[in-house]
Write an enzyme that holds these catalytic residues in place. Structure first.
Site, short mmCIF file in Angstrom:
data_model
loop_
_atom_site.label_atom_id
_atom_site.label_comp_id
_atom_site.label_asym_id
_atom_site.label_seq_id
_atom_site.Cartn_x
_atom_site.Cartn_y
_atom_site.Cartn_z
N ARG A 36 -28.38 -41.02 43.07
CA ARG A 36 -29.57 -41.87 43.22
C ARG A 36 -29.46 -42.53 44.58
O ARG A 36 -28.52 -43.28 44.84
CB ARG A 36 -29.56 -42.94 42.12
CG ARG A 36 -30.70 -43.92 42.18
CD ARG A 36 -30.53 -44.94 41.04
NE ARG A 36 -31.70 -45.78 40.90
CZ ARG A 36 -31.90 -46.88 41.59
NH1 ARG A 36 -31.03 -47.28 42.48
NH2 ARG A 36 -33.01 -47.60 41.40
N SER A 105 -35.36 -43.33 31.39
CA SER A 105 -35.06 -44.76 31.25
C SER A 105 -36.11 -45.42 30.37
O SER A 105 -37.30 -45.26 30.63
CB SER A 105 -35.10 -45.45 32.61
OG SER A 105 -34.09 -44.97 33.43
N LYS A 134 -30.23 -53.87 40.31
CA LYS A 134 -31.61 -53.49 40.57
C LYS A 134 -32.47 -54.75 40.52
O LYS A 134 -32.05 -55.76 39.98
CB LYS A 134 -32.11 -52.53 39.48
CG LYS A 134 -31.36 -51.23 39.38
CD LYS A 134 -31.93 -50.43 38.23
CE LYS A 134 -31.13 -49.18 37.94
NZ LYS A 134 -31.68 -48.45 36.80
#
Lengths: 204, 201
Positions: A36, A105, A134
């Protein structure tokens, strides 16, 4: 392809060399690596992905790409992990090999049920604990939500968000098949040891 | 003729939708969708909405870089930036299902893209333009001529292109041209396209 139980998934961060991080995570016993990197070019992602895939094969671990189904298809990753702002699982399912690992997710039972209906192989459930990895304006959902959400999807759960050595075992007891971490490994002064300790905690 | 979407610097996709509606009543072009501000799901939804409009007039929607989104939204093409994942790997997945082109800024990448089996190239910036300034100073018509001579697939000139500059580009061997700025006024898009075509034999 089914998801191994008591799995540690290590997700690459925005700063480290992703190949080096993957190498250390695998050495520490991670069963899955997710690439990612929101700021990387397609070519960078493709080249990292090929090298991480090779490392994962050596360790019999799974390799998946976050969001970028194009990269996952181009270099034949084991799968792709999709957020709620990415392509729907149904689109990935239609384009990928039938055996591909497709993760989605979710943070609610409704999102989980939808992911299952669209052909997800597992759901990433979170964030469980407060996290700074995040931008998460929402409240953590807590470990009790794992069972409810798992029931709605009837799929294996990889829990994510604020998971560390101290709470990893609790997450597994609450019904998760595995855990996903970013900073617990990438921010550690010894990522190999950090991964090894997490694996030990979830297998206790 | 390739029309490049102007949404890259805007936080909303309203212009793209207006451009797509105008393309439904225009002469056929390739419409290159560049929406770097949007997340994947939003681009996919936008593509699903505009692909039928663009299709209806015989134009082709080419999604920037993300051939997965192009395939999932039934767009007709993909346009790869120079820094994309390798064209031959993309070709292996998309095969004949998508028209595939790539932006190149040097002879080396032009040759590489052509040997990867792509359908067309975008070469530039040929002239000065603010939107292509990050890709370096203009390369000029002589360099365009060199590239067109070196590869056997269609080359589209990009960068500062106006209708009046079309004949000079075609004279260098370009197959066509690409522009963004002239099409920002979506209302007059069909007329602007016609004006470009009027400079092509």
């Amino acid at each position: 392809m089914s998801l191994p139980r008591r799995l540690l998934c290590v997700i690459t961060d925005e700063q480290s060399d992703p190949v080096e991080l993957a190498r250390m995570a695998l050495e520490g016993g991670a069963g899955m690596v997710q690439l990612r990197r929101k700021t990387a070019s397609g070519r960078e992602l493709y080249e990292w992905a090929l090298r991480i895939q090779e490392l994962c094969r050596e360790h019999q671990a799974l390799f998946i790409v976050n969001d970028r189904l194009d990269i996952a298809l181009a270099m034949k990753a084991d799968g792709v992990h999709l957020g709620q702002q990415d392509l729907p699982a149904s689109a990935a399912r239609a384009l990928f090999d039938p055996g591909a690992m497709i993760g989605v997710s979710v943070s609610s039972a409704a999102e989980a049920a939808k992911a299952a209906e669209e052909g997800a192989s597992y759901i990433g459930v979170g964030h469980i604990f407060p996290t700074f990895s995040k931008d998460k304006p929402s409240e953590p959902i807590g470990t009790a939500a794992i069972r409810t959400i798992r029931k709605a999807a009837q799929l294996p759960v990889i829990a994510i968000g604020g998971i560390d050595h101290d709470n990893a075992a609790e997450v597994i007891r609450a019904g998760a098949s595995g855990i996903a971490v970013i900073s617990a490994v990438s921010d550690s002064s010894d990522p190999v040891a950090a991964a090894r300790e997490l694996v030990k905690r979830i297998r206790q | 003729m390739i029309v490049s979407s102007g949404g890259e610097h805007l936080a909303h996709s309203g212009l793209v939708l207006e451009q797509a509606q105008a393309l439904a009543r225009s002469a056929p072009v390739i419409f290159q969708l560049r929406e770097k501000m949007l997340d994947t799901a939003s681009i996919w939804q936008l593509c699903r909405r505009i692909a039928p409009l663009i299709d209806s007039a015989g134009s082709i929607l080419a999604v920037n870089e993300r051939f997965d989104i192009a395939l999932a939204s039934k767009a007709g093409g993909v346009h790869l930036p120079e820094s994309s994942c390798p064209a031959d790997a993309v070709r292996k997945v998309t095969q004949g299902n998508l028209l595939a082109g790539q932006s190149v800024h040097s002879e080396l990448s032009a040759r590489r893209a052509a040997s990867a089996g792509l359908d067309y190239l975008l070469f530039g910036p040929v002239f000065h333009t603010p939107s292509k300034a990050p890709f370096g100073p203009p390369q000029g018509l002589d360099q365009l001529r060199e590239i067109c001579a070196k590869v056997r697939i269609p080359v589209f000139a990009v960068g500062g292109i106006t209708p009046e500059k079309v004949p000079a580009c075609l004279e260098c061997g370009a197959w066509g041209v690409t522009a963004l700025t002239p099409f920002l006024d979506a209302g007059s898009l069909p007329e602007t396209i016609n004006r470009f075509f009027s400079f092509m034999p």
